[in-house]
Scaffold this active site. Sequence first.
Site, PDB file in Angstrom:
ATOM      1  N   SER A 200      -7.535  -5.172  -5.763  1.00 35.35           N
ATOM      2  CA  SER A 200      -8.644  -5.757  -5.007  1.00 35.35           C
ATOM      3  C   SER A 200      -9.952  -5.658  -5.789  1.00 35.35           C
ATOM      4  CB  SER A 200      -8.800  -5.035  -3.661  1.00 35.35           C
ATOM      5  OG  SER A 200      -9.398  -3.762  -3.851  1.00 35.35           O
TER       6      SER A 200
ATOM      7  N   TRP B 169       2.969   7.982  -2.015  1.00 36.86           N
ATOM      8  CA  TRP B 169       4.420   8.127  -2.215  1.00 36.86           C
ATOM      9  C   TRP B 169       4.697   9.028  -3.429  1.00 36.86           C
ATOM     10  CZ3 TRP B 169       7.560   6.737  -6.348  1.00 36.86           C
ATOM     11  CH2 TRP B 169       8.946   6.770  -6.099  1.00 36.86           C
TER      12      TRP B 169
ATOM     13  N   ARG C  68     -11.829   2.969  -8.520  1.00 35.32           N
ATOM     14  CA  ARG C  68     -10.905   4.093  -8.743  1.00 35.32           C
ATOM     15  C   ARG C  68     -11.149   4.696 -10.131  1.00 35.32           C
ATOM     16  NH1 ARG C  68      -5.187   2.686  -5.813  1.00 35.32           N
ATOM     17  NH2 ARG C  68      -6.123   2.007  -3.865  1.00 35.32           N
TER      18      ARG C  68
ATOM     19  N   ASP D 201       0.832  -1.212   0.000  1.00 34.58           N
ATOM     20  CA  ASP D 201       0.000   0.000   0.000  1.00 34.58           C
ATOM     21  C   ASP D 201       0.864   1.259   0.000  1.00 34.58           C
ATOM     22  OD1 ASP D 201      -2.427   1.304  -0.037  1.00 34.58           O
ATOM     23  OD2 ASP D 201      -2.645   1.321   2.144  1.00 34.58           O
TER      24      ASP D 201
ATOM     25  N   GLU E 149       0.755 -13.610  11.922  1.00 38.29           N
ATOM     26  CA  GLU E 149       1.261 -12.463  12.667  1.00 38.29           C
ATOM     27  C   GLU E 149       1.189 -11.247  11.745  1.00 38.29           C
ATOM     28  OE1 GLU E 149       2.010 -12.443  15.836  1.00 38.29           O
ATOM     29  OE2 GLU E 149       1.684 -14.606  16.026  1.00 38.29           O
TER      30      GLU E 149
ATOM     31  N   ASN F  98       1.442   3.422  -2.815  1.00 38.07           N
ATOM     32  CA  ASN F  98       2.066   3.865  -4.081  1.00 38.07           C
ATOM     33  C   ASN F  98       1.650   5.278  -4.446  1.00 38.07           C
ATOM     34  OD1 ASN F  98       3.049   1.301  -4.269  1.00 38.07           O
ATOM     35  ND2 ASN F  98       1.740   0.648  -5.963  1.00 38.07           N
ATOM     36  N   GLY F  99       0.340   5.535  -4.329  1.00 37.48           N
ATOM     37  CA  GLY F  99      -0.214   6.828  -4.726  1.00 37.48           C
ATOM     38  C   GLY F  99       0.313   7.945  -3.847  1.00 37.48           C
TER      39      GLY F  99
ATOM     40  N   HIS G 161       2.802   3.493  -8.908  1.00 36.53           N
ATOM     41  CA  HIS G 161       2.528   2.089  -9.255  1.00 36.53           C
ATOM     42  C   HIS G 161       3.680   1.487 -10.056  1.00 36.53           C
ATOM     43  CE1 HIS G 161      -1.331   2.533  -7.508  1.00 36.53           C
ATOM     44  NE2 HIS G 161      -1.863   3.269  -8.467  1.00 36.53           N
TER      45      HIS G 161
ATOM     46  N   GLU H 244     -12.356  -4.205  -4.842  1.00 37.14           N
ATOM     47  CA  GLU H 244     -12.852  -2.848  -4.594  1.00 37.14           C
ATOM     48  C   GLU H 244     -12.100  -1.797  -5.418  1.00 37.14           C
ATOM     49  OE1 GLU H 244     -12.260  -5.069  -2.006  1.00 37.14           O
ATOM     50  OE2 GLU H 244     -14.415  -5.466  -1.909  1.00 37.14           O
ATOM     51  N   ASN H 245     -10.929  -2.154  -5.930  1.00 38.07           N
ATOM     52  CA  ASN H 245     -10.112  -1.165  -6.642  1.00 38.07           C
ATOM     53  C   ASN H 245     -10.705  -0.733  -7.987  1.00 38.07           C
ATOM     54  OD1 ASN H 245      -6.948  -2.494  -5.381  1.00 38.07           O
ATOM     55  ND2 ASN H 245      -8.100  -0.716  -4.674  1.00 38.07           N
TER      56      ASN H 245
HETATM   57  C1  IPE Z   1      -5.528  -2.655  -0.573  1.00 36.30           C
HETATM   58  O1  IPE Z   1      -5.155  -1.327  -0.649  1.00 36.30           O
HETATM   59  C2  IPE Z   1      -5.499  -3.284  -1.924  1.00 36.30           C
HETATM   60  C3  IPE Z   1      -4.179  -3.466  -2.521  1.00 36.30           C
HETATM   61  C4  IPE Z   1      -3.036  -3.205  -1.942  1.00 36.30           C
HETATM   62  C5  IPE Z   1      -4.187  -4.016  -3.845  1.00 36.30           C
HETATM   63  P1  IPE Z   1      -6.244  -0.162  -0.796  1.00 36.30           P
HETATM   64  O2  IPE Z   1      -5.483   1.104  -0.849  1.00 36.30           O
HETATM   65  O3  IPE Z   1      -7.145  -0.461  -1.924  1.00 36.30           O
HETATM   66  O4  IPE Z   1      -7.054  -0.326   0.554  1.00 36.30           O
HETATM   67  P2  IPE Z   1      -7.876   0.753   1.399  1.00 36.30           P
HETATM   68  O5  IPE Z   1      -8.835   1.409   0.466  1.00 36.30           O
HETATM   69  O6  IPE Z   1      -6.899   1.725   1.969  1.00 36.30           O
HETATM   70  O7  IPE Z   1      -8.530  -0.051   2.479  1.00 36.30           O
HETATM   71  C1  IPE Z   2      -1.338   0.293  -3.435  1.00 36.17           C
HETATM   72  O1  IPE Z   2      -1.148   1.655  -3.437  1.00 36.17           O
HETATM   73  C2  IPE Z   2      -1.567  -0.284  -4.813  1.00 36.17           C
HETATM   74  C3  IPE Z   2      -2.966  -0.611  -5.105  1.00 36.17           C
HETATM   75  C4  IPE Z   2      -3.962  -0.556  -4.285  1.00 36.17           C
HETATM   76  C5  IPE Z   2      -3.249  -1.030  -6.454  1.00 36.17           C
HETATM   77  P1  IPE Z   2      -2.368   2.669  -3.470  1.00 36.17           P
HETATM   78  O2  IPE Z   2      -2.726   2.931  -4.878  1.00 36.17           O
HETATM   79  O3  IPE Z   2      -3.476   2.182  -2.620  1.00 36.17           O
HETATM   80  O4  IPE Z   2      -1.702   3.955  -2.847  1.00 36.17           O
HETATM   81  P2  IPE Z   2      -2.347   4.892  -1.730  1.00 36.17           P
HETATM   82  O5  IPE Z   2      -2.740   4.009  -0.601  1.00 36.17           O
HETATM   83  O6  IPE Z   2      -3.518   5.577  -2.351  1.00 36.17           O
HETATM   84  O7  IPE Z   2      -1.254   5.825  -1.362  1.00 36.17           O
HETATM   85 MG    MG Z   3      -4.011   2.410  -0.679  1.00 39.56          MG
END
Ligand code: IPE
Ligand code: IPE
Ligand code: MG
Length: 241
Positions: free
Chosen positions: A65, A25, A71, A20, A205, A22-23, A37, A67-68
């Site tokens: 996920s 960062w 986006r 988690d 854990e 990437n965005g 990403h 849920e992704n």
């Molecule tokens: C979880 O991260 C899914 C992946 C890392 C692929 P998200 O960024 O989607 O999760 P939430 O929305 O913070 O719970």
């Molecule tokens: C994790 O990074 C990668 C995926 C969920 C695909 P995010 O894209 O969730 O990055 P943040 O959490 O918004 O910083």
């Molecule tokens: Mg995230």
Amino acid sequence: MNEENRQGMKIPVHIAIIMDGNGRWAKRRGMPRTFGHTQGAKVVEQILEDADHMGVKYLTVYAFSTENWSRPQTEVKALMNLLRRYMKTSLAKCAKNNVRIRVIGDKSMLDEDLQASIANLEQETASNTGIGFQIAINYGGRDEIVRAVRRAAGQGLLDEIDKIDESVLDSCLDTAGIPDPDLLIRTCGEQRISNFLLWQLAYSEMYFTPKAWPEFNREELLKAIDAYNHRERRYGGLTNE
Ligand code: IPE
Ligand code: IPE
Ligand code: MG
């Protein structure tokens, strides 16, 4: 942590990672989220190699996920293109490093060309005997359990109520045959599961780090394994002290 301190360290058989941040960062650097990403994808390759060298037998990463999909379309598309590229370029590396790949999640929702490259990669690496690398794409823990129940019903495994047990469901999950994770790592500060491996994480854990995924590295992995070494796993029982 130096090499000496690693002597005698217990290495988890299976590590699962929620990659988690990437965005966030990328944003911190004034860059678009998709840059995060791209950077994150490079880190996965390095960590797979590091984990393998440390003696980890299974690595499972959460890439996308269920849920992704909510986006923005442009981000979803960028993520799918990254995965597409990975499926195409990783075969040579897997062959060299003896890596066995399995994609977990509902693949039927992915574009057909991506499904085909996944199937090809899984087949081509199926007889490799090194580290098992699971990539979760369009994966949701609840969705996996629902699909497992459907699969079990389709195979007649639910016909006799008395014969339904945990091993029946286990054998119908996407992770069938793979031991449950010993250690779950989540990067970038959030302390939640976000629908990852709900069944399999029952006794794992948990390790949370503020580092974002693109800045995760071998040193951070060793820190997580060190923390794991200081945990006492009781599985509901009592210690012998
Ligand atoms: C979880 O991260 C899914 C992946 C890392 C692929 P998200 O960024 O989607 O999760 P939430 O929305 O913070 O719970
Ligand atoms: C994790 O990074 C990668 C995926 C969920 C695909 P995010 O894209 O969730 O990055 P943040 O959490 O918004 O910083
Ligand atoms: Mg995230």
